[in-house]
Design a protein around this motif. Structure first.
Motif, PDB file in Angstrom:
ATOM      1  N   THR A 163       1.536  -1.676   0.284  1.00  0.00           N
ATOM      2  CA  THR A 163       0.049   0.262  -0.035  1.00  0.00           C
ATOM      3  C   THR A 163       1.070   1.244   0.511  1.00  0.00           C
ATOM      4  OG1 THR A 163      -0.205  -0.784   2.024  1.00  0.00           O
ATOM      5  CG2 THR A 163      -2.424  -0.589   1.126  1.00  0.00           C
ATOM      6  N   ALA A 164       1.785   1.430   0.935  1.00  0.00           N
ATOM      7  CA  ALA A 164       2.771   2.472   1.312  1.00  0.00           C
ATOM      8  C   ALA A 164       3.577   2.458  -0.198  1.00  0.00           C
ATOM      9  CB  ALA A 164       3.169   2.383   2.138  1.00  0.00           C
ATOM     10  N   ALA A 188       6.031   3.139  -2.726  1.00  0.00           N
ATOM     11  CA  ALA A 188       7.708   1.555  -2.811  1.00  0.00           C
ATOM     12  C   ALA A 188       9.231   2.135  -1.813  1.00  0.00           C
ATOM     13  CB  ALA A 188       7.804   1.710  -4.009  1.00  0.00           C
ATOM     14  N   PRO A 189       9.127   3.405  -1.855  1.00  0.00           N
ATOM     15  CA  PRO A 189      10.629   3.374  -1.130  1.00  0.00           C
ATOM     16  C   PRO A 189      10.285   3.708   0.504  1.00  0.00           C
ATOM     17  CG  PRO A 189      10.261   5.503  -2.555  1.00  0.00           C
ATOM     18  CD  PRO A 189       9.082   5.061  -2.670  1.00  0.00           C
ATOM     19  N   GLU A 190       8.996   4.238   0.688  1.00  0.00           N
ATOM     20  CA  GLU A 190       8.615   3.861   2.046  1.00  0.00           C
ATOM     21  C   GLU A 190       8.434   2.284   2.226  1.00  0.00           C
ATOM     22  OE1 GLU A 190       5.385   5.898   3.521  1.00  0.00           O
ATOM     23  OE2 GLU A 190       5.592   7.679   2.193  1.00  0.00           O
ATOM     24  N   ALA A 191       7.619   1.488   1.856  1.00  0.00           N
ATOM     25  CA  ALA A 191       7.355   0.230   2.018  1.00  0.00           C
ATOM     26  C   ALA A 191       9.410  -0.469   2.313  1.00  0.00           C
ATOM     27  CB  ALA A 191       6.476  -0.093   0.656  1.00  0.00           C
ATOM     28  N   GLU A 196       9.833  -4.165  -8.711  1.00  0.00           N
ATOM     29  CA  GLU A 196       8.999  -4.228  -9.280  1.00  0.00           C
ATOM     30  C   GLU A 196       7.650  -3.089  -9.669  1.00  0.00           C
ATOM     31  OE1 GLU A 196       7.601  -7.503 -10.211  1.00  0.00           O
ATOM     32  OE2 GLU A 196       7.185  -7.915 -12.277  1.00  0.00           O
ATOM     33  N   ARG A 197       7.036  -2.556  -8.321  1.00  0.00           N
ATOM     34  CA  ARG A 197       5.752  -1.737  -7.764  1.00  0.00           C
ATOM     35  C   ARG A 197       6.393  -0.753  -8.388  1.00  0.00           C
ATOM     36  NH1 ARG A 197       3.873   0.891  -4.280  1.00  0.00           N
ATOM     37  NH2 ARG A 197       4.126  -0.757  -2.344  1.00  0.00           N
ATOM     38  N   GLY A 198       7.621  -0.420  -7.519  1.00  0.00           N
ATOM     39  CA  GLY A 198       8.422   0.876  -7.623  1.00  0.00           C
ATOM     40  C   GLY A 198       8.432   1.335  -8.562  1.00  0.00           C
ATOM     41  N   ARG A 199       9.098   0.447 -10.128  1.00  0.00           N
ATOM     42  CA  ARG A 199       9.419   0.933 -11.265  1.00  0.00           C
ATOM     43  C   ARG A 199       8.881   0.991 -11.963  1.00  0.00           C
ATOM     44  NH1 ARG A 199      15.002  -2.583 -12.619  1.00  0.00           N
ATOM     45  NH2 ARG A 199      13.846  -3.834 -14.213  1.00  0.00           N
ATOM     46  N   ARG A 200       7.324   0.303 -11.614  1.00  0.00           N
ATOM     47  CA  ARG A 200       6.124   0.233 -12.456  1.00  0.00           C
ATOM     48  C   ARG A 200       5.689   2.192 -12.539  1.00  0.00           C
ATOM     49  NH1 ARG A 200       3.802  -4.482 -11.590  1.00  0.00           N
ATOM     50  NH2 ARG A 200       2.618  -3.245  -9.158  1.00  0.00           N
ATOM     51  N   ASP A 201       5.742   2.098 -11.004  1.00  0.00           N
ATOM     52  CA  ASP A 201       6.222   4.150 -10.444  1.00  0.00           C
ATOM     53  C   ASP A 201       5.925   4.893 -10.845  1.00  0.00           C
ATOM     54  OD1 ASP A 201       3.441   1.860  -9.706  1.00  0.00           O
ATOM     55  OD2 ASP A 201       3.906   2.846  -7.265  1.00  0.00           O
TER      56      ASP A 201
END
Lengths: 201, 201
Positions: free
Chosen positions: B87-88, B90-93, B140-145
């Motif tokens: 949810t958070a 990506a860098p925070e997560a 992967e999510r951080g890259r997408r975002d």
């Protein structure tokens, strides 16, 4: 005269032993760099010595792998000696050091994998003391010149170098990194770790 | 009826075996996390089973350490399950995932060092498949975002996470990293590796 004659066999035996040890380390480096599972018997055979002789010098496969790794890193460090890492700007010198280190490690990556199976990582790192001192000196200079970050401990950055380059050897061996991409991946990764983070935000 | 009675002992024996295995894995996790050199005899004693019983399930110390590591990582992964890494931003997560992973790894770092002595790094990594899938999904999510870099291979970034966090465990154990600085060092290091390098120059 009698005493001298009685002592005669000792230096001869010592010279024999030194020759055998040199042959074992050379054969061990060669065979383990081709196949990390190479056996003690194979290495003895390639060195032209009997297994009893080999075990006389290296009482276990672990002791043999340990000595072979030390021998190979010593040779690698002599090659790095020629690198002009003290003159170019630190980021350029780091790229050069990564390239030469990787070229040597890639050739011996299976020996490193053989060591990884039987030795603790800390022990493997101890064998890399000499080349890691070069890495440390270079990072230190880069920090002094303001090219490299100063907000992470110096020993940690040296460890990151050791850990990243050895991870690349593992990844290339199992096929998660293609041989032709390793050099660029290593240079990008270490640059990101070493450049000042202020510039990164 | 006679057939059923004849079969009776088997499930009983199986239940006994399962109970013994569970006790051995629990004792192994506890003892090896305190002392990486804990012996098979010590672990058998703490588990309340005989050495013959232990060797019946785990034929060597290596096999036992391998099973204990698998057991401990399985428990660790169940803890990470609760993290809200989906949810958070990506860098925070990632900072949260590093903190919880480090907390668990630090508690079990001696078990990891015990494994490091007898298992290949690739084998240790195989045991971390489940938690590393979480890491991969998050990167992967951080890259997408657009939060994380896309210029290094995804599997390499996952390997870097694995390698960096385990290096921290080694460094903390030998005293090259102070316990109180590890968390910050890990978060800074992984941020530098994951943030887009365009911003870094």
């Amino acid at each position: 005269m009698v005493k001298a004659a009685a002592r005669q066999p000792v230096p001869v035996r010592r010279a024999d032993a030194e020759r055998n040890i040199a042959a074992i380390l050379e054969a061990g480096t060669r065979l383990l760099s081709a196949d990390p599972t190479a056996s003690v018997a194979d290495i003895a055979k390639a060195a032209g010595v009997g297994r009893v002789t080999l075990y006389g010098h290296f009482p276990s496969r672990e002791a043999l792998v340990d000595a072979v790794l030390d021998h190979a890193v010593g040779m690698a460090d002599a090659v790095l000696e020629d690198e002009s890492i003290d003159t170019a700007p630190a980021p350029e010198a780091m790229a050069g050091l990564l390239r030469s280190s990787w070229e040597i490690l890639d050739r011996h990556r299976r020996l490193f994998l053989a060591a990884d199976r039987v030795l603790a990582t800390e022990r493997i790192r101890e064998h890399h003391e000499a080349p890691l001192r070069r890495v440390e000196r270079l990072i230190e200079r880069g920090r002094r010149d303001g090219d490299f970050r100063g907000d992470l401990p110096l020993p940690w950055l040296v460890t990151a170098f050791f850990s990243i380059i050895h991870s690349a050897a593992q990844e290339r061996e199992v096929g998660r990194l293609a041989p032709e991409e390793v050099e660029e991946v290593l240079i990008k990764t270490m640059s990101s770790l070493l450049l000042p983070p202020a510039a990164a935000s």
